[in-house]
Design a protein around this motif. Structure first.
Motif, PDB file in Angstrom:
ATOM      1  N   HIS A  34      53.640 103.084 -16.627  1.00  0.00           N
ATOM      2  CA  HIS A  34      53.683 104.505 -16.283  1.00  0.00           C
ATOM      3  C   HIS A  34      53.862 104.728 -14.783  1.00  0.00           C
ATOM      4  N   THR A  35      54.226 103.697 -14.056  1.00  0.00           N
ATOM      5  CA  THR A  35      54.437 103.829 -12.616  1.00  0.00           C
ATOM      6  C   THR A  35      55.691 104.659 -12.350  1.00  0.00           C
ATOM      7  N   LYS A  36      55.556 105.697 -11.540  1.00  0.00           N
ATOM      8  CA  LYS A  36      56.656 106.629 -11.291  1.00  0.00           C
ATOM      9  C   LYS A  36      57.287 106.479  -9.921  1.00  0.00           C
ATOM     10  N   ALA A  37      56.583 105.883  -8.964  1.00  0.00           N
ATOM     11  CA  ALA A  37      57.127 105.834  -7.602  1.00  0.00           C
ATOM     12  C   ALA A  37      56.640 104.592  -6.865  1.00  0.00           C
ATOM     13  N   ILE A  38      57.544 104.010  -6.088  1.00  0.00           N
ATOM     14  CA  ILE A  38      57.209 102.946  -5.151  1.00  0.00           C
ATOM     15  C   ILE A  38      57.664 103.395  -3.776  1.00  0.00           C
ATOM     16  N   ILE A  39      56.741 103.419  -2.818  1.00  0.00           N
ATOM     17  CA  ILE A  39      57.071 103.800  -1.453  1.00  0.00           C
ATOM     18  C   ILE A  39      57.051 102.542  -0.586  1.00  0.00           C
ATOM     19  N   VAL A  40      58.117 102.323   0.157  1.00  0.00           N
ATOM     20  CA  VAL A  40      58.243 101.130   0.993  1.00  0.00           C
ATOM     21  C   VAL A  40      58.206 101.559   2.455  1.00  0.00           C
ATOM     22  N   SER A  41      57.405 100.889   3.259  1.00  0.00           N
ATOM     23  CA  SER A  41      57.331 101.224   4.678  1.00  0.00           C
ATOM     24  C   SER A  41      58.599 100.783   5.390  1.00  0.00           C
ATOM     25  N   GLN A  42      58.839 101.341   6.571  1.00  0.00           N
ATOM     26  CA  GLN A  42      60.007 100.959   7.352  1.00  0.00           C
ATOM     27  C   GLN A  42      59.943  99.491   7.768  1.00  0.00           C
ATOM     28  N   ASP A  43      58.749  99.002   8.090  1.00  0.00           N
ATOM     29  CA  ASP A  43      58.596  97.594   8.489  1.00  0.00           C
ATOM     30  C   ASP A  43      59.054  96.658   7.380  1.00  0.00           C
ATOM     31  N   VAL A  44      58.639  96.960   6.166  1.00  0.00           N
ATOM     32  CA  VAL A  44      59.042  96.135   5.024  1.00  0.00           C
ATOM     33  C   VAL A  44      60.528  96.309   4.755  1.00  0.00           C
ATOM     34  N   ALA A  45      61.007  97.565   4.785  1.00  0.00           N
ATOM     35  CA  ALA A  45      62.408  97.842   4.469  1.00  0.00           C
ATOM     36  C   ALA A  45      63.362  97.217   5.483  1.00  0.00           C
ATOM     37  N   LYS A  46      62.955  97.118   6.735  1.00  0.00           N
ATOM     38  CA  LYS A  46      63.811  96.502   7.750  1.00  0.00           C
ATOM     39  C   LYS A  46      63.996  95.007   7.488  1.00  0.00           C
ATOM     40  N   GLU A  47      62.977  94.385   6.946  1.00  0.00           N
ATOM     41  CA  GLU A  47      63.088  92.967   6.583  1.00  0.00           C
ATOM     42  C   GLU A  47      63.868  92.780   5.290  1.00  0.00           C
ATOM     43  N   GLY A  48      63.886  93.817   4.441  1.00  0.00           N
ATOM     44  CA  GLY A  48      64.624  93.747   3.185  1.00  0.00           C
ATOM     45  C   GLY A  48      63.750  94.153   2.012  1.00  0.00           C
ATOM     46  N   ILE A  49      64.289  94.993   1.119  1.00  0.00           N
ATOM     47  CA  ILE A  49      63.519  95.455  -0.041  1.00  0.00           C
ATOM     48  C   ILE A  49      63.752  94.567  -1.266  1.00  0.00           C
ATOM     49  N   ARG A  50      64.504  93.497  -1.100  1.00  0.00           N
ATOM     50  CA  ARG A  50      64.804  92.626  -2.240  1.00  0.00           C
ATOM     51  C   ARG A  50      63.552  92.086  -2.927  1.00  0.00           C
ATOM     52  N   PRO A  51      62.497  91.658  -2.186  1.00  0.00           N
ATOM     53  CA  PRO A  51      61.289  91.175  -2.888  1.00  0.00           C
ATOM     54  C   PRO A  51      60.665  92.212  -3.811  1.00  0.00           C
ATOM     55  N   VAL A  52      60.701  93.489  -3.385  1.00  0.00           N
ATOM     56  CA  VAL A  52      60.134  94.558  -4.219  1.00  0.00           C
ATOM     57  C   VAL A  52      60.947  94.713  -5.496  1.00  0.00           C
ATOM     58  N   ILE A  53      62.267  94.771  -5.344  1.00  0.00           N
ATOM     59  CA  ILE A  53      63.143  94.941  -6.507  1.00  0.00           C
ATOM     60  C   ILE A  53      63.050  93.744  -7.440  1.00  0.00           C
ATOM     61  N   GLU A  80      45.969  92.376  -0.316  1.00  0.00           N
ATOM     62  CA  GLU A  80      46.998  91.657   0.426  1.00  0.00           C
ATOM     63  C   GLU A  80      47.475  90.452  -0.377  1.00  0.00           C
ATOM     64  N   GLY A  81      48.657  89.967  -0.001  1.00  0.00           N
ATOM     65  CA  GLY A  81      49.185  88.776  -0.652  1.00  0.00           C
ATOM     66  C   GLY A  81      50.371  88.226   0.113  1.00  0.00           C
ATOM     67  N   ASP A  82      50.645  86.939  -0.085  1.00  0.00           N
ATOM     68  CA  ASP A  82      51.796  86.323   0.575  1.00  0.00           C
ATOM     69  C   ASP A  82      53.102  86.842  -0.009  1.00  0.00           C
ATOM     70  N   THR A  83      53.074  87.247  -1.286  1.00  0.00           N
ATOM     71  CA  THR A  83      54.229  87.841  -1.950  1.00  0.00           C
ATOM     72  C   THR A  83      53.777  89.126  -2.639  1.00  0.00           C
ATOM     73  N   ILE A  84      54.746  89.886  -3.146  1.00  0.00           N
ATOM     74  CA  ILE A  84      54.410  91.126  -3.867  1.00  0.00           C
ATOM     75  C   ILE A  84      53.528  90.815  -5.071  1.00  0.00           C
ATOM     76  N   PHE A  85      53.932  89.840  -5.868  1.00  0.00           N
ATOM     77  CA  PHE A  85      53.192  89.531  -7.085  1.00  0.00           C
ATOM     78  C   PHE A  85      51.815  88.960  -6.767  1.00  0.00           C
ATOM     79  N   ASP A  86      51.712  88.213  -5.681  1.00  0.00           N
ATOM     80  CA  ASP A  86      50.421  87.675  -5.256  1.00  0.00           C
ATOM     81  C   ASP A  86      49.466  88.819  -4.936  1.00  0.00           C
ATOM     82  N   ALA A  87      49.959  89.842  -4.221  1.00  0.00           N
ATOM     83  CA  ALA A  87      49.114  90.986  -3.891  1.00  0.00           C
ATOM     84  C   ALA A  87      48.751  91.787  -5.140  1.00  0.00           C
ATOM     85  N   VAL A  88      49.709  91.909  -6.073  1.00  0.00           N
ATOM     86  CA  VAL A  88      49.435  92.609  -7.336  1.00  0.00           C
ATOM     87  C   VAL A  88      48.300  91.932  -8.090  1.00  0.00           C
TER      88      VAL A  88
END
Length: 386
Positions: free
Chosen positions: A98-117, A75-83
């Motif tokens: 070599h990462t080929k896929a990132i799957i985002v949950s609906q809960d996260v996507a509803k808030e916005g996928i900008r942090p992931v990108i 877990e983490g407060d941000t994506i990079f914190d969790a990484v």
């Protein structure tokens, strides 16, 4: 004298080549954990990101039977914190090239996928061509837990799904550059491939499942696999797939399966008498791939009938998907606004701020042209004897 200078020059160049031949970011394999995929969720409290990384575990030689998948969560407060917190569990530095896929949950996507990108683009290791999916299931991490069909590495299998989808046109692959362009730009909205689970051989496995519709970077709703196909016709992204037609209304079970060889869509905005109209012209080449009816559709009369029925079928379904998005999603995933902005910049200046409202009632004129090229290795339907 010249020979000595030349010899000295060669010695210096050889020395430089030897000294700089190594990779600047080289890392020993036993000191890193190769990440093949990542699932992005919220923790049960909903106040932190919960990341699940799929790690390629190489046991012994590099043959396929020695390559397995392991998963770690943090877990983490941000994506990079969790990484970074994953290092506390893995004891190794995570390697993302070599990462080929990132799957985002609906809960996260509803808030916005900008942090992931944002994290993917800023970090030097992740590649911009990785697939990003939105999960149809409650969580994203459970997609990494499903039965694997072709390889034990689930994320690699998801990449294969996107590649194979070219022959189906029931979902879409969007790279991060295109995603950023639609999120930051005007007159268009984003979309991503959706992924869910299905029953296969008594066990649940992941499957590509239509399209996730976004408004800017926020998830709105899903399009089914069938709707996704007609959406892709509008977006000029059809590279293959099938059209299943029932030419005879009295015999609905007599179906013709047409294989799409290629398709081209051109959209032209027309402004007249204070109204904006989008003219959509689609030219598609198909071939008869399967025929359930005992009718020879390569005879000119029957071929023209099949052509007309297919054109009407496409017109109707493309019109329906446009109306569905206009009435229910309130987001221009077709990119009509961007086309107006590029081809009618003066008009766009007047309707830019109110495009969301204009899009809801925008009229379209759809014209499809079907070219039936052939019928495979046989020219006549197989007849059943008395």
């Amino acid at each position: 004298m010249m020979n000595k200078r030349f010899l000295l020059f060669c010695m210096v160049m050889i020395s430089v080549m030897i000294l700089v031949s190594g990779c600047w970011n080289y890392a020993e394999l036993d000191r890193i954990a190769i990440v093949s995929g990542l699932a992005v969720d919220k923790n049960p409290k909903g106040d932190k990101f919960l990341l699940t990384a799929e790690i390629v575990d190489i046991q012994g030689s590099l043959t396929e039977e020695h390559v397995k998948a392991r998963r770690i969560q943090a877990e983490g407060d941000t994506i990079f914190d969790a990484v970074r917190n994953m290092i506390l569990i893995s004891a190794k530095k995570l390697y993302w090239s070599h990462t080929k896929a990132i799957i985002v949950s609906q809960d996260v996507a509803k808030e916005g996928i900008r942090p992931v990108i944002d994290w993917v683009c800023r970090d030097i290791e992740p590649r911009a061509d990785m697939g990003i999916f939105v999960s149809r299931e409650k969580t994203a991490w459970e997609l990494l837990e499903q039965q694997s069909i072709t390889t034990d590495i689930r994320a690699f299998e998801m990449e294969y799904m996107l590649i194979a989808n070219t022959d189906l046109s029931k979902s879409v692959r969007i790279d991060i550059i295109e995603l950023i362009d639609t999120i930051a730009g005007k007159g268009t909205s984003s979309y991503l491939p959706a992924i869910g689970v299905t029953l296969n051989d008594g066990r649940m496995t992941a499957n590509l499942s239509g399209i996730a519709v976004l408004k800017k970077d926020k998830f709105i709703e899903f399009l089914s696999e069938q709707d996704a196909k007609f959406f892709l016709f509008v977006r000029n992204k059809i590279r293959g797939g099938l059209l299943i037609i029932s030419p005879d209304e009295e015999q609905p079970k007599d179906r013709i399966t047409l294989e799409i060889f290629k398709s081209k869509t051109k959209i032209q905005p027309v402004y007249s008498n204070g109204k904006l109209l989008m003219k959509i012209n689609i030219n598609t080449e198909v071939g008869i791939a399967e025929e359930d009816a005992p009718i020879n559709y390569m005879i000119e009369k029957n071929k023209n009938k099949l052509k007309k029925e297919t054109e009407e079928y496409l017109n109707k379904n493309i019109e329906n998907i446009i109306k569905k998005v206009q009435e229910n999603f309130d987001t221009d995933i077709f990119g009509f606004g961007r086309i107006v902005m590029e081809k009618m910049p003066s008009l766009w200046k007047n309707i830019d701020d109110e495009w969301d409202e204009v899009f809801k009632t925008l009229e379209v004129d759809i014209n499809t042209e079907i070219d039936i090229r052939g019928s495979g290795l046989i020219s006549k339907p197989i007849q059943v004897g008395d």
